[in-house]
Design a protein around this motif. Structure first.
Motif, PDB file in Angstrom:
ATOM      1  N   ASN A 493      29.370 -16.580  75.509  1.00 11.46           N
ATOM      2  CA  ASN A 493      28.209 -16.314  74.414  1.00 11.46           C
ATOM      3  C   ASN A 493      26.887 -17.076  74.967  1.00 11.46           C
ATOM      4  OD1 ASN A 493      29.381 -14.521  73.046  1.00 11.46           O
ATOM      5  ND2 ASN A 493      30.106 -15.837  71.448  1.00 11.46           N
ATOM      6  N   ALA A 497      23.175 -15.828  75.891  1.00 11.06           N
ATOM      7  CA  ALA A 497      22.034 -16.225  74.717  1.00 11.06           C
ATOM      8  C   ALA A 497      20.982 -16.784  75.566  1.00 11.06           C
ATOM      9  CB  ALA A 497      22.698 -17.239  73.819  1.00 11.06           C
ATOM     10  N   ASP A 523      23.898 -24.410  73.480  1.00  9.40           N
ATOM     11  CA  ASP A 523      22.909 -23.899  74.585  1.00  9.40           C
ATOM     12  C   ASP A 523      21.510 -24.131  73.986  1.00  9.40           C
ATOM     13  OD1 ASP A 523      22.158 -21.435  73.060  1.00  9.40           O
ATOM     14  OD2 ASP A 523      24.518 -21.185  73.110  1.00  9.40           O
ATOM     15  N   ILE A 528      21.386 -18.835  66.151  1.00  8.79           N
ATOM     16  CA  ILE A 528      21.767 -17.906  65.407  1.00  8.79           C
ATOM     17  C   ILE A 528      21.013 -17.954  64.053  1.00  8.79           C
ATOM     18  CG2 ILE A 528      23.954 -17.086  64.050  1.00  8.79           C
ATOM     19  CD1 ILE A 528      25.689 -18.029  66.163  1.00  8.79           C
ATOM     20  N   ILE A 536      29.308 -14.399  61.480  1.00  4.38           N
ATOM     21  CA  ILE A 536      29.703 -14.353  62.998  1.00  4.38           C
ATOM     22  C   ILE A 536      31.349 -14.391  62.960  1.00  4.38           C
ATOM     23  CG2 ILE A 536      27.427 -15.041  63.905  1.00  4.38           C
ATOM     24  CD1 ILE A 536      28.416 -17.979  63.790  1.00  4.38           C
ATOM     25  N   PHE A 541      31.883  -8.359  64.024  1.00  4.08           N
ATOM     26  CA  PHE A 541      30.419  -8.732  63.818  1.00  4.08           C
ATOM     27  C   PHE A 541      29.688  -9.000  65.294  1.00  4.08           C
ATOM     28  CE2 PHE A 541      26.704 -11.320  63.327  1.00  4.08           C
ATOM     29  CZ  PHE A 541      25.891 -10.651  62.804  1.00  4.08           C
ATOM     30  N   THR A 542      28.840  -8.044  65.552  1.00  6.49           N
ATOM     31  CA  THR A 542      28.152  -8.340  66.967  1.00  6.49           C
ATOM     32  C   THR A 542      26.788  -7.936  66.862  1.00  6.49           C
ATOM     33  OG1 THR A 542      28.351  -7.810  69.175  1.00  6.49           O
ATOM     34  CG2 THR A 542      29.059  -6.065  68.007  1.00  6.49           C
ATOM     35  N   THR A 543      25.964  -8.723  67.489  1.00  5.88           N
ATOM     36  CA  THR A 543      24.473  -8.370  67.668  1.00  5.88           C
ATOM     37  C   THR A 543      24.210  -7.569  68.972  1.00  5.88           C
ATOM     38  OG1 THR A 543      24.106 -10.379  68.208  1.00  5.88           O
ATOM     39  CG2 THR A 543      23.578  -9.852  65.912  1.00  5.88           C
ATOM     40  N   LYS A 544      25.212  -7.583  69.840  1.00  5.46           N
ATOM     41  CA  LYS A 544      25.052  -7.259  71.053  1.00  5.46           C
ATOM     42  C   LYS A 544      25.202  -5.790  71.324  1.00  5.46           C
ATOM     43  CE  LYS A 544      26.960 -11.392  72.788  1.00  5.46           C
ATOM     44  NZ  LYS A 544      28.280 -12.131  73.469  1.00  5.46           N
ATOM     45  N   GLY A 549      29.527  -6.250  73.642  1.00  5.21           N
ATOM     46  CA  GLY A 549      30.098  -7.233  72.802  1.00  5.21           C
ATOM     47  C   GLY A 549      31.063  -6.392  71.934  1.00  5.21           C
ATOM     48  N   THR A 550      32.242  -7.047  71.636  1.00  6.22           N
ATOM     49  CA  THR A 550      33.261  -6.466  70.577  1.00  6.22           C
ATOM     50  C   THR A 550      33.035  -7.000  69.238  1.00  6.22           C
ATOM     51  OG1 THR A 550      34.821  -8.073  71.274  1.00  6.22           O
ATOM     52  CG2 THR A 550      34.728  -5.988  72.346  1.00  6.22           C
ATOM     53  N   GLY A 551      32.633  -8.347  69.229  1.00  2.54           N
ATOM     54  CA  GLY A 551      32.345  -8.943  67.821  1.00  2.54           C
ATOM     55  C   GLY A 551      33.809  -9.636  67.516  1.00  2.54           C
ATOM     56  N   GLY A 553      35.343 -12.196  69.624  1.00  4.56           N
ATOM     57  CA  GLY A 553      35.335 -13.442  70.160  1.00  4.56           C
ATOM     58  C   GLY A 553      35.434 -14.645  69.371  1.00  4.56           C
ATOM     59  N   LEU A 554      34.564 -14.796  68.380  1.00  2.00           N
ATOM     60  CA  LEU A 554      34.491 -15.876  67.500  1.00  2.00           C
ATOM     61  C   LEU A 554      35.615 -15.430  66.305  1.00  2.00           C
ATOM     62  CD1 LEU A 554      30.473 -16.414  66.779  1.00  2.00           C
ATOM     63  CD2 LEU A 554      32.205 -17.877  68.113  1.00  2.00           C
TER      64      LEU A 554
HETATM   65  P1  ADP Z   1      30.449 -10.711  70.671  1.00  2.00           P
HETATM   66  O1  ADP Z   1      30.020 -12.021  71.461  1.00  2.00           O
HETATM   67  O2  ADP Z   1      31.625  -9.786  71.481  1.00  2.00           O
HETATM   68  O3  ADP Z   1      29.520 -10.133  69.951  1.00  2.00           O
HETATM   69  P2  ADP Z   1      31.323 -13.171  69.000  1.00  2.00           P
HETATM   70  O4  ADP Z   1      32.415 -12.962  68.080  1.00  2.00           O
HETATM   71  O5  ADP Z   1      31.669 -13.989  70.334  1.00  2.00           O
HETATM   72  O6  ADP Z   1      31.502 -11.455  69.600  1.00  2.00           O
HETATM   73  O7  ADP Z   1      30.149 -13.161  68.643  1.00  2.00           O
HETATM   74  C1  ADP Z   1      29.554 -12.680  67.220  1.00  2.00           C
HETATM   75  C2  ADP Z   1      28.144 -12.758  67.341  1.00  2.00           C
HETATM   76  O8  ADP Z   1      27.649 -14.106  67.152  1.00  2.00           O
HETATM   77  C3  ADP Z   1      27.300 -12.248  68.609  1.00  2.00           C
HETATM   78  O9  ADP Z   1      27.045 -11.107  68.569  1.00  2.00           O
HETATM   79  C4  ADP Z   1      26.048 -13.135  68.648  1.00  2.00           C
HETATM   80  O10 ADP Z   1      25.124 -12.566  67.409  1.00  2.00           O
HETATM   81  C5  ADP Z   1      26.441 -14.494  67.881  1.00  2.00           C
HETATM   82  N1  ADP Z   1      26.463 -15.395  68.851  1.00  2.00           N
HETATM   83  C6  ADP Z   1      27.555 -15.997  69.264  1.00  2.00           C
HETATM   84  N2  ADP Z   1      27.447 -16.920  70.058  1.00  2.00           N
HETATM   85  C7  ADP Z   1      25.966 -17.376  70.116  1.00  2.00           C
HETATM   86  C8  ADP Z   1      25.099 -17.939  70.907  1.00  2.00           C
HETATM   87  N3  ADP Z   1      25.556 -18.981  71.679  1.00  2.00           N
HETATM   88  N4  ADP Z   1      23.765 -17.803  70.828  1.00  2.00           N
HETATM   89  C9  ADP Z   1      23.294 -16.753  69.811  1.00  2.00           C
HETATM   90  N5  ADP Z   1      24.201 -16.209  69.136  1.00  2.00           N
HETATM   91  C10 ADP Z   1      25.495 -16.240  69.290  1.00  2.00           C
END
Ligand code: ADP
Length: 742
Positions: A493, A497, A523, A528, A536, A541-544, A549-551, A553-554
């Motif tokens: 991530n 970013a 980073d 965010i 998040i 939930f993803t902004t990718k 992205g699958t949303g 990871g977190l």
């Molecule tokens: P994905 O990476 O598949 O989108 P994650 O659950 O890892 O799913 O992250 C969810 C969302 O959190 C990301 O789409 C992004 O919007 C935000 N995010 C996570 N890590 C960062 C980061 N280091 N900097 C900015 N945004 C982040």
């Protein structure tokens, strides 16, 4: 011989008028006294008795008159009549006193009878004893009844005055009974009137004594009543005070904010600590502020306090504006009450922030659990075909002489299938049903191995990596694979970013305090935005962009850390962008540090396809494709493989034939791995250490415990050729050594 002691109780007849006057005077004293008592005590028998004394006074007056006039039958008649009437009234009064009901008509009848009789006697010119005696006898009887009545009082209330009166009336009654006879003697009559005067005086004094005693008793009674009333008042006071205290404590200590406002102008009359906290009103002068200024008013334009109260209590929630200007959402209920003698409104406010947060958490957990179950099912179904795809691809790539471009294309397919396998693994972790082996793990090593996986990419895109470990770091209690997965995801991530930044920086630091190890991944990307921070950690939930992205990871990281009794949270990075903190409990010192092997290390093992191995291996898997693929893998590795899809067939084969190793699936219909293991070693005990289990995606705690108890190795699907080869050769070697030693 007679002794004269000089006392002479006789009075000459010439004193008769004087003694009569004295007697009359004492009777007037009694009339006055009884009238006074009648007036102030309002007891009706006193008025009757007063009348009796009045008639007796008339008798005495007539008697005085008769002393200086010649005998006159009519005067004698009136004398008789007044004595008789006095007797009737005295009796009537005494009956009233004794609470006997003597009807008025009876009394009137008696008076009439007396009148007729007196008149008749006068007409006959009679003045003798037989005319007077009955009237005086009646008066004597009346006096006797009065004496009896006071005797009762004396007995009941123990009053000296009553005793004296009883005594006085008895003597007076006796005197009256004797009076007609005394009148006949000129020597005795003066003395008789004198004695009667003394007796009447005695009755008057006794009555005064009784009155004084009654006054004293009444005063005593009132004093006691006052005392009782005072005591009761004190008790009531203390009760009121204690219930007030209780109410005040309840009011002050209530967790809900309570505000009491005037029903006239909504001025705050009282509020508890919770209300002061909610409204941030500790420093305000309570008496000057109105409640309405703390609530965002609705659209209705409430004019009166009553309208405002109705509006507020109809709202389920209200926006509270604190005195500091900040706002907070609260639930409100209210009711009209009486407060300090006037109409008021009592309101209860419940701040919603904490509750809302808990509700949100609950929703999050419920969502995770539902999604987890769904994902678990899908992943389980995907894992077996993926195992076959990956296995066959490996076989093709390892076995065949392929044209260059085909090999490159197939390698891409293999990479993509690896990606798919990783996604399935992520899903399985998310569904929380994966193996959960916790060990003492060295944080530094764990971070370095995670960083190693992304080192090449970091270097290629010019990312400056800063690692900062505290001097003394304890191990953490963790499942190394899972934490590494979280770290790799956070690094990915961060790399995503900082991609657009002219200067790309990632910093990983580790600190230890309060038995917690904190790993920060930061980073200098865009960070965010506030609006996204609460979302998040939600799954999907993803902004990718799609495909990037699958949303998950977190969300997976959140689940993993929770299982580790730790947590993950966001904080803005000190180097400008986003920062994530992983908090893990330090391992117990008694736990030995056992660095867990990583998939990367597993991949690095060399493979020797050229070995020709005569070992016979039995493959048992209810999935025919997987059994077939494994068979091909083993043959490629030079082993002799026998495939079988049902545990019963495998048990038959074991009894008939000899095998060096058995590769057995764990989850099979009719008989699971554990049952098969027990049946197999009963038939052939030498196989106990030669059975390798093929575990699927879901390894329950029970399965884990069973595998640990046998000490036999297991292969997790999807498996790689190298891993299969390595494990089989390890088991064969170990058993060969054991055989030699034996
Ligand atoms: P994905 O990476 O598949 O989108 P994650 O659950 O890892 O799913 O992250 C969810 C969302 O959190 C990301 O789409 C992004 O919007 C935000 N995010 C996570 N890590 C960062 C980061 N280091 N900097 C900015 N945004 C982040």
């Amino acid at each position: 011989m007679a002794v004269n002691i000089g006392l002479d109780f006789t009075l000459p007849y010439s004193y008769v008028k004087a003694t009569l006057t004295l007697s009359l005077l004492t009777v007037w004293v009694l009339v006055g006294l009884f009238q006074y008592l009648n007036r102030y005590t309002q007891r009706n028998y006193f008025s009757t008795w007063t009348a009796a004394w009045l008639f007796y006074a008339i008798f005495l007056t007539l008697n005085i008159t008769l002393q200086s006039t010649p005998p006159n039958a009519f005067l004698v008649m009136w004398k008789n009549w007044s004595v008789g009437t006095s007797a009737i009234f005295l009796l009537w009064g005494s009956f009233r006193f004794l609470k006997f009901r003597a009807p008025q008509s009876f009394v009137i009848g008696l008076v009439l009878l007396l009148s007729v009789w007196s008149y008749y006697a006068a007409r006959q010119g009679e003045t003798g004893l037989w005319v007077q005696a009955p009237a005086f006898l009646l008066l004597g009887a009346g006096s006797g009844v009065t004496a009896y009545a006071y005797m009762q009082v004396r007995r009941k209330r123990n009053m000296v005055g009553a005793g004296l009166l009883s005594f006085g009336f008895s003597l007076w009654g006796l005197y009256l009974t004797c009076y007609p006879f005394l009148e006949l003697s000129k020597q005795l009559i003066s003395m008789a009137f004198f004695i009667s005067a003394m007796l009447q005086l005695f009755i008057a004094v006794s009555m005064i004594v009784l009155v004084l005693e009654e006054v004293r008793a009444t005063a005593e009674f009132n004093r006691k009543r006052l005392l009782t009333a005072k005591t009761r008042q004190k008790i009531l006071h203390s009760r009121v005070r204690s219930s007030e205290d209780r109410y005040r404590k309840l009011f002050e200590q209530a967790s809900e904010a309570i505000v009491i406002a005037s029903a006239d102008d909504l001025k705050i009359l009282e509020m508890n600590d919770a209300a002061r906290l909610l409204l941030a009103a500790s420093n305000l002068n309570q008496s000057d502020i109105t409640l309405s200024r703390f609530c965002l008013v609705g659209q209705g334009g409430q004019n009166s306090a009553q309208e405002w109260f109705t509006w507020l209590t109809q709202q389920r929630q209200v926006q509270v504006i604190r005195s500091t200007g900040s706002t907070v959402q609260a639930e409100v209920t209210g009711s009209p009450i009486w407060f300090a003698g006037r109409k008021a409104y009592q309101f209860f406010f419940r701040e919603l922030t904490e509750r809302g947060r808990l509700e949100q958490q609950l929703r999050h957990v419920e969502k995770l659990s539902a999604i987890g179950q769904m994902i678990s099912g899908i992943s389980h179904e995907l894992n077996n075909p993926l195992t076959s795809i990956k296995g066959y691809l490996e076989l093709i790539l390892a076995r065949h002489e392929l044209p260059g471009q085909t090999r490159v294309d197939l390698q891409r397919v293999a990479e993509e299938s690896n990606r798919a396998a990783n996604i399935v693994q992520n899903f399985l972790t998310f569904s929380r049903e994966q193996s959960n082996e916790f060990r003492a793990v060295e944080v530094k090593q764990l971070i370095e191995s995670a960083v190693d996986l992304r080192k090449f990419e970091m270097r290629a895109s010019g990312v400056e990596l800063d690692l900062d470990f505290a001097h003394e770091l304890p191990s953490v209690r963790a499942n190394a694979d899972q934490i590494k997965q979280v770290l790799v995801n956070l690094i990915n991530n961060s790399l995503y970013a900082v991609d657009d930044q002219p200067e790309k920086r990632v910093r990983i630091s580790v600190r230890f305090s309060d038995l917690l190890v904190q790993i920060r991944v930061q980073d200098n990307g865009p960070g965010i935005p506030e609006a996204h921070r609460s979302k998040i950690f939600e799954p999907f939930f993803t902004t990718k962009p799609v495909g990037k992205g699958t949303g998950l990871g977190l969300s997976i990281a959140h689940t993993i850390l929770k299982e580790h009794e730790g947590r993950i949270f966001y904080e803005p990075a000190t180097i400008g962008g986003a920062g994530f903190v992983l908090e893990l409990p330090a391992a117990h010192p008694e736990l030995n540090f056992q660095p867990a092997s990583t998939p990367a290390q597993q991949n690095e093992s060399p493979m020797n396809f050229t070995t020709t191995n005569p070992a016979r291996i039995l493959i048992l898997d209810d999935e025919i494709t997987i059994a077939e693929m494994l068979g091909e893998m083993l043959e490629l590795l030079g082993y002799s493989a026998v495939k079988c899809n049902a545990p019963r067939d495998a048990l038959d084969l074991i009894t008939r034939e000899t095998f060096d190793i058995i590769l057995s699936d764990y989850r099979m219909p009719h008989m699971n791995g554990q049952q098969f293991y027990k049946a197999a070693i009963t038939k052939r005990p030498s196989l106990a250490r030669r059975i390798i289990f093929l575990t699927g995606d879901v390894v329950t705690r029970e399965t884990q415990e069973f595998l640990a108890s046998t000490g036999n190795p297991h292969l997790a699907k999807p498996f790689q050729l190298v891993r299969v080869e390595k494990l089989i050769s390890e088991v064969l070697e170990r058993e060969a050594v054991a055989a030699e030693a034996a």
